[in-house]
Structure formats: C-alpha cells, structure tokens
Design a protein around this motif. Structure first.
Motif, PDB file in Angstrom:
ATOM      1  N   PHE A 159      -3.059   0.385   9.235  1.00 39.39           N
ATOM      2  CA  PHE A 159      -2.277   0.186   8.015  1.00 39.39           C
ATOM      3  C   PHE A 159      -1.130   1.184   7.896  1.00 39.39           C
ATOM      4  N   GLY A 160      -1.217   2.308   8.606  1.00 37.89           N
ATOM      5  CA  GLY A 160      -0.284   3.411   8.432  1.00 37.89           C
ATOM      6  C   GLY A 160      -1.004   4.607   7.832  1.00 37.89           C
ATOM      7  N   LEU A 161      -0.550   5.808   8.164  1.00 35.72           N
ATOM      8  CA  LEU A 161      -1.189   7.028   7.695  1.00 35.72           C
ATOM      9  C   LEU A 161      -1.329   7.039   6.169  1.00 35.72           C
ATOM     10  N   ASN A 162      -2.565   7.189   5.705  1.00 35.14           N
ATOM     11  CA  ASN A 162      -2.881   7.302   4.278  1.00 35.14           C
ATOM     12  C   ASN A 162      -2.580   6.029   3.491  1.00 35.14           C
ATOM     13  N   ALA A 163      -2.380   4.916   4.181  1.00 29.21           N
ATOM     14  CA  ALA A 163      -1.930   3.689   3.517  1.00 29.21           C
ATOM     15  C   ALA A 163      -3.043   2.688   3.265  1.00 29.21           C
ATOM     16  N   SER A 164      -4.289   3.083   3.480  1.00 32.21           N
ATOM     17  CA  SER A 164      -5.389   2.129   3.338  1.00 32.21           C
ATOM     18  C   SER A 164      -5.915   2.036   1.911  1.00 32.21           C
ATOM     19  N   TYR A 165      -5.454   2.902   1.022  1.00 35.78           N
ATOM     20  CA  TYR A 165      -6.031   2.967  -0.327  1.00 35.78           C
ATOM     21  C   TYR A 165      -5.871   1.667  -1.105  1.00 35.78           C
ATOM     22  N   SER A 166      -4.706   1.052  -0.998  1.00 37.53           N
ATOM     23  CA  SER A 166      -4.500  -0.195  -1.752  1.00 37.53           C
ATOM     24  C   SER A 166      -5.452  -1.283  -1.279  1.00 37.53           C
ATOM     25  N   LYS A 167      -5.726  -1.323   0.021  1.00 37.79           N
ATOM     26  CA  LYS A 167      -6.653  -2.322   0.566  1.00 37.79           C
ATOM     27  C   LYS A 167      -8.089  -2.029   0.131  1.00 37.79           C
ATOM     28  N   ILE A 168      -8.467  -0.746   0.117  1.00 42.29           N
ATOM     29  CA  ILE A 168      -9.804  -0.370  -0.346  1.00 42.29           C
ATOM     30  C   ILE A 168      -9.971  -0.738  -1.817  1.00 42.29           C
ATOM     31  N   GLU A 169      -8.907  -0.533  -2.597  1.00 45.67           N
ATOM     32  CA  GLU A 169      -8.963  -0.877  -4.021  1.00 45.67           C
ATOM     33  C   GLU A 169      -9.123  -2.379  -4.214  1.00 45.67           C
ATOM     34  N   GLU A 170      -8.399  -3.166  -3.421  1.00 46.54           N
ATOM     35  CA  GLU A 170      -8.535  -4.624  -3.510  1.00 46.54           C
ATOM     36  C   GLU A 170      -9.961  -5.064  -3.209  1.00 46.54           C
ATOM     37  N   MET A 177       0.977   9.625  13.957  1.00 48.68           N
ATOM     38  CA  MET A 177       0.974   9.625  12.488  1.00 48.68           C
ATOM     39  C   MET A 177       2.383   9.400  11.947  1.00 48.68           C
ATOM     40  N   ALA A 178       3.348  10.104  12.521  1.00 45.65           N
ATOM     41  CA  ALA A 178       4.731   9.951  12.077  1.00 45.65           C
ATOM     42  C   ALA A 178       5.259   8.551  12.389  1.00 45.65           C
ATOM     43  N   CYS A 179       4.936   8.055  13.562  1.00 46.67           N
ATOM     44  CA  CYS A 179       5.403   6.716  13.956  1.00 46.67           C
ATOM     45  C   CYS A 179       4.850   5.634  13.046  1.00 46.67           C
ATOM     46  N   SER A 180       3.657   5.855  12.481  1.00 46.84           N
ATOM     47  CA  SER A 180       3.035   4.826  11.646  1.00 46.84           C
ATOM     48  C   SER A 180       3.864   4.542  10.396  1.00 46.84           C
ATOM     49  N   TYR A 181       4.794   5.428  10.058  1.00 42.89           N
ATOM     50  CA  TYR A 181       5.681   5.187   8.915  1.00 42.89           C
ATOM     51  C   TYR A 181       6.428   3.868   9.084  1.00 42.89           C
ATOM     52  N   PHE A 182       6.790   3.536  10.313  1.00 41.70           N
ATOM     53  CA  PHE A 182       7.645   2.384  10.560  1.00 41.70           C
ATOM     54  C   PHE A 182       6.910   1.050  10.403  1.00 41.70           C
TER      55      PHE A 182
END
Length: 372
Positions: A257-268, A1-6
C-alpha cells in the motif's frame, strides 16, 4: 520506503513517515564514514549500554517501591500503565515490550563477559528480575529459551552440568508462572475466551459482560460486536486475517500500500467486521497497526520490502552463528520474536535501536574478518 511514495494510496502519510525511518539510512552511513571502531572501543560501547540499562532498571524498581507505599497498588510492579493513569512498572509511552527488548539485549551482552565482576553478576540478576516484572510474555519466553541455549551449548561446563542446568531452567520458569499478574497475562491469551469459560475479572478494568474473543473466533467469525474484547494474541490473529484479506482483494503483493498507508484499509475492514470502533475514553481496534513487523512490511512495502528485511535478519543470524558470537545471536533471535508481535521498526525508538545495534554487530563481524 522512499520509493513507495510513488505508488502509495496515502502519499501524505507516507511522506510524513519517511523522516522517522531515516535512521535505517543515516546511522549505517555515519558508521561507514569513519574507520572501524577498535575492538576495545566496541566492547566499551556494549558494556556502557548494558550498565546504563541496569541503572534504569534500578531506578524504575525503586520508583515502583516508593509508589507502592504511597498508593498501595501492586500494579506499580508490573508491565506498563495506561495513558489515562500511570499505574505500571513503566509508563505506557515507554511500552513494556520495547523496554523488555532493551533490557534483554543488555543482559545477554553482560552474560557473555568472560571475566565477570561482582557488579556484573548484580547487573545480570537485576536485569533478569526487571525483565520478568515487565511481563511481556513473548520476550520472557524467548529470554528463557536463549538462556537455555547458552547454558547448554555456549558454556564450557555445558556437557557435564546439563542436568543441573535443566533443573535451574525448570525452577526459573516455575517462578515466573507463580507471579499472579504474569500468570493472568498468559491465561487470557490461550484459554477459550467466552462469557461462560472465563471471568471478566481475569483482565483488569474490563467491564462485566464483555465477550473475550478466542483465537479461533478472531480468525473465523464473520462479524463481531462492539462488546467483543480482543486479548493480545487474538487481536494479532485478527490483524493477520485482515492482511490475508488484503492479499486476496488488493494488488499489493509486489509493492504494498505504501509506507504507513495501510491505516485507511484497516479502518475499512474494522467497520466491515463491526469491531469496537472506540468511544470518548478508548480508541477503536480499527485505528491500530498490524502489530506484526513481517505483516506490516509486506502489506506496506510488498514482497520486495519483506524480502529485504528478512535478508537483513538472516545475514546477521548467519554471521552470529558463524562467528560463535552469542550476544549477536541473542539479539537477532530477540528481533525475530519481537517482530511477530510488534511493528517495532515503525516506531522511532525501535528503528534507532535496531539500526545502531545492527551497525555495531556488522562492525564486530568486520573486525573478526580483519583479524583472520
């Protein structure tokens, strides 16, 4: 999870989510920094949890009875309310599905007690009754299934009393389906949901003229309209469809996509499929997560993150079966089923609950290995 930041497509959301998920690291570390709990201490922890949940169940039942006499609305006995009102057995912020898991875990811990006292039997009945009223269809079905497994395979009388147990199970399921509120929640998911085949009255507080999207439509329709309403199962099918779209269109297989980063794609995608995008009262479908822990993990942490999560569940399930530990087995089955409908580990109460019980069962397994 932490690594997904990068590699996250939204580093701000990922960085904000990491502290919420620290329980997955810190709680096991805390348990590992001291000697193992004794068997007596471990049993005390499990029993204290279970009886505490029974007290909570009793509180909410008494609260529902008082509220019914005050306002005369039967909704106070079922599920959870909405944010804009407080109807429901528990509040919306508590989430009836999450509470159902806490209650079911407490129930199965008490169920395997060898020398049951009157208070134990009372607590078991109370927890089972409360769980049914919470009306989480997924958890209720799994709850009865696990009970069937217990009475058929884990009790001394299982062989000679099999017919009686079957009768009890059938009667129990029949009683559940007789509750009209619960029956409605099952019906709305599995009927062919069109304007012609289902009445708007089946789901409370839905305006007339709304189109109920069927499971088939959720998976196949090229476009929706703001007038389309997704029942729970149909919505989860729609979200699964989005995930498979992402797999085809985005390079997320290994890392996500990265931890918690899928929201923008779901919105699209929500805008692309023209789903209801919200108004002054209700939030739109495009703002919600996948409501499936397996898909959520795969989409945001890739196949590697998904494999790690599956491995954790498999190890606990294997040890539960190997050690003939029914409470551990029941906990894993509950988690496996819950992850199909909820992104449980993406909620702070979910990750804390999972981390604590996972650690406790690991200690229980270690104690058994030491005794051997």
């Amino acid at each position: 999870m932490a690594c997904s930041y990068f590699w996250s497509i939204d580093t701000k959301l990922t960085l904000k989510a990491i502290p919420k998920e620290l329980s997955l690291l810190l709680i096991p570390m805390i348990f590992s920094l001291r000697e193992l709990l004794t068997k007596k201490q471990l049993n005390f922890v499990f029993k204290a949890y279970s009886y505490s949940i029974a007290v909570y169940a009793l509180y909410f039942l008494l609260r529902a009875i008082i509220r019914y006499f005050l306002i005369g609305d039967s909704r106070v006995f079922f599920y959870h309310g909405d944010y804009d009102n407080d109807f429901g057995l528990v509040s919306k912020s508590l989430n009836a599905i999450h509470v159902s898991v806490f209650v079911a875990t407490a129930y199965f811990i008490l169920l395997v007690e060898k020398n049951k006292e009157k208070i134990t039997y009372f607590s078991l009945g109370l927890l089972a009754f409360f769980l049914v009223l919470l009306s989480s269809k997924n958890i209720v079905l799994v709850f009865f299934l696990i009970n069937v497994i217990y009475f058929f395979f884990y009790t001394k009388e299982s062989n000679r009393m099999r017919l009686r147990n079957i009768a009890i199970v059938v009667i129990g399921i029949g009683c559940v389906l007789l509750f009209s509120k619960i029956k409605e929640r099952f019906q709305v998911e599995f009927q062919s949901n069109t304007k012609e085949s289902i009445s708007p009255n089946v789901v409370q507080n839905v305006p007339k003229g709304v189109n109920y999207v069927s499971i088939y439509e959720a998976w196949n329709n090229e476009n929706f309209t703001p007038n389309d309403f997704f029942p729970g199962t149909s919505f989860r099918v729609y979200q699964a469809r989005l995930f498979f779209d992402f797999l085809k269109e985005e390079p997320i297989f290994w890392k996500g996509f990265g931890l918690n980063a899928s929201y923008s794609k779901i919105e699209e995608k929500g805008k692309e499929y023209n789903v209801f995008l919200g108004n002054e009262v209700y939030s739109g479908y495009q703002t919600k997560n996948f409501h499936n822990q397996y898909i959520q993990t795969f989409a945001e942490l890739g196949f590697i993150g998904f494999l790690l999560m599956i491995s954790m569940l498999f190890i606990l399930l294997y040890n539960g079966i190997k050690n003939k530990d029914f409470s551990q087995f029941a906990f894993v089955i509950l988690m496996i089923s819950l992850f199909l409908t909820e992104s449980f580990l993406w909620r702070q109460r979910g990750v804390v609950f999972f981390s604590i019980f996972y650690s406790l069962f690991c200690i229980k397994n270690s104690l058994k290995n030491v005794n051997k």
